[in-house]
Design an enzyme around this catalytic site. Structure first.
Site, PDB file in Angstrom:
ATOM      1  N   CYS A 277       0.221   3.802   2.814  1.00  0.00           N
ATOM      2  CA  CYS A 277       0.699   3.347   3.994  1.00  0.00           C
ATOM      3  C   CYS A 277       2.255   3.757   4.228  1.00  0.00           C
ATOM      4  O   CYS A 277       2.665   3.962   5.111  1.00  0.00           O
ATOM      5  CB  CYS A 277       0.624   1.948   4.167  1.00  0.00           C
ATOM      6  SG  CYS A 277      -1.089   1.440   4.019  1.00  0.00           S
TER       7      CYS A 277
ATOM      8  N   CYS B  43       1.005  -1.226   0.005  1.00  0.00           N
ATOM      9  CA  CYS B  43       0.208  -0.040  -0.009  1.00  0.00           C
ATOM     10  C   CYS B  43       0.969   1.214   0.137  1.00  0.00           C
ATOM     11  O   CYS B  43       1.562   1.465   1.004  1.00  0.00           O
ATOM     12  CB  CYS B  43      -0.936  -0.158   1.139  1.00  0.00           C
ATOM     13  SG  CYS B  43      -1.516   1.679   1.774  1.00  0.00           S
TER      14      CYS B  43
END
Lengths: 108, 308
Positions: free
Chosen positions: A36, A33
């Site tokens: 993230c 991600c």
């Protein structure tokens, strides 16, 4: 409290988060991600400056599917702020450092 | 010249901001880049970029912007995590209000870009993060073996729908017209993908679910006016973007949609204020166009400062 971000898992979630003494932030993330990865350094930084107010933890959702599923997480990054075992606040997606500071100062 | 904190303040750390920063740092301007969250901009959520020249195999959004950031820093660009609250451009020296202080500068490059638009349908906010998403690379893996809906018809919608089929067993791509706007190569891939079913001439009207997340959506055919329901576990919304320009104030002219109007030198209606990237009024919003804008904006700012 300890400086830095503690890596937690399905096994110790209850002990480290739900039964923790003070407020706890959990950063639900995964290596695939992008946002993230981007938000990681902000949280690391905050754990240095606000580590005495809240415990900073992170949970890899790939390795630990049970906890994110329990909280209905279907988007990451999701940050959940726990207080006395209950969800006090929750943020989905990228967030500014000042917004995070505001939340932490409100709940702690 | 009056004493000011900076020659140039760049607002926004996506491809446009980082490129402007690179040029300004190499021009040895006294420059700072302000980013409210993390550098990279919208493309950090893009799994794979195939139309940015120089990377024949493609590159992930986060890697590409990571490199841009590294390159600008190598030439001394200072990047600060700060959110701009407002601008005061009424005098020659511009003032920028941050959370804890006000800084002054001769020039500003606005590179704050845009964010995904929302539809405003029932359930969209309630289920955000619980099945409603605009980031396939972030959230796709949560939909392993699931059925999902995607809304849109542009490059992002089509490319991300294709990406979703790595995880989902079925993707309903809901599009309000009877043809896609996405580039032909993406259309070809979507048509060839048997997990993608395009629902033409239709709009999303509602997202419904339980505590655990999204369970179904309602759609309406814009031609027949028929409404129907689809059982889905997730709903991805890619219906264009809106500019992040709330802090601008009234001095800087924008178009009907809030995008900043500039001339061919990237100059806005306020002397010394320039704009680059997705946040400006432009017929095309790509990384390639954003960095082109930014190079022009940086050089324009440099010329402006030289002539003060």
């Amino acid at each position: 409290m300890v400086e830095g971000v503690l890596e937690i898992n399905d096994g110790n979630f209850e002990a480290e988060v739900l039964k923790a003494d003070g407020p706890v932030m959990v950063d639900f993330w995964a290596p695939w991600c992008g946002p993230c990865k981007a938000i990681g350094p902000i949280i690391e930084e905050l754990s240095g400056s606000l580590g005495d107010k809240i415990k900073f933890t992170k949970c890899n959702v790939d390795d630990n599917p049970a906890t994110p599923s329990k909280y209905g997480i279907r988007s990451i990054p999701t940050l959940i702020f726990f207080k006395n075992g209950a969800v006090a606040d929750q943020i989905v997606g990228l967030v500014t450092k000042s917004k995070l500071e505001e939340i932490i100062n409100t709940i702690s | 010249m009056q004493n000011v904190d900076y020659d140039l303040v760049i607002i926004g750390g996506g491809p446009a901001g980082l490129t402007a920063g690179l040029y300004a740092a190499r021009a040895r301007l006294n420059v700072v880049l302000l980013e409210k969250s993390v550098t990279g901009g919208q493309i950090i959520v893009t799994d794979w970029i195939e139309n940015y020249p120089g990377f024949p195999e493609g590159i992930s959004g986060i890697d590409l912007t990571g490199r841009m950031s590294e390159q600008a820093k190598r030439f001394g660009l200072e990047i600060e995590t700060e959110e701009v609250l407002s601008l005061d451009c009424s005098n020659k020296v511009k003032k920028i209000e941050l959370g804890d202080r006000t800084i002054s500068t001769h020039t500003i490059i606005i590179a704050t870009g845009a964010s995904p638009s929302t539809l405003g349908v029932p359930g969209e906010d309630d289920f955000y993060g619980k099945g409603v998403s605009s980031c396939a690379t972030c959230d796709g893996p949560f939909f392993s073996g699931a059925v999902v809906a995607a809304v849109g018809g542009g490059d992002t919608a089509v490319q991300e729908s294709i990406f979703l089929t790595k995880f989902a067993k079925k993707v309903f791509l809901i599009h309000r017209r009877n043809e896609l706007r996405a580039s032909k190569i993406l259309q070809e891939r979507a048509f060839a993908n048997d997990k993608i079913e395009i629902v033409w001439d239709s709009v999303l009207t509602g997202i419904y679910g339980a505590k655990t997340g999204v369970t179904n959506i309602t759609i309406k055919n814009v031609k027949t006016k028929d409404t129907s329901e689809l059982a889905v576990d997730g709903c991805f919304i890619w219906v264009g973007i809106q500019p992040d320009s709330g802090f601008l104030g009234d001095d800087i002219k924008v178009d009907d949609y809030g995008f900043i109007i500039v001339n061919d030198r990237m100059a806005t209606s306020v002397p010394g204020v320039f704009a680059a990237g997705d946040g400006r009024s432009t017929p095309l919003r790509q990384i390639a166009t954003a960095i082109g804008d930014a190079a022009i904006a940086a050089v324009s700012a440099e010329h402006y400062i030289e002539n003060l």
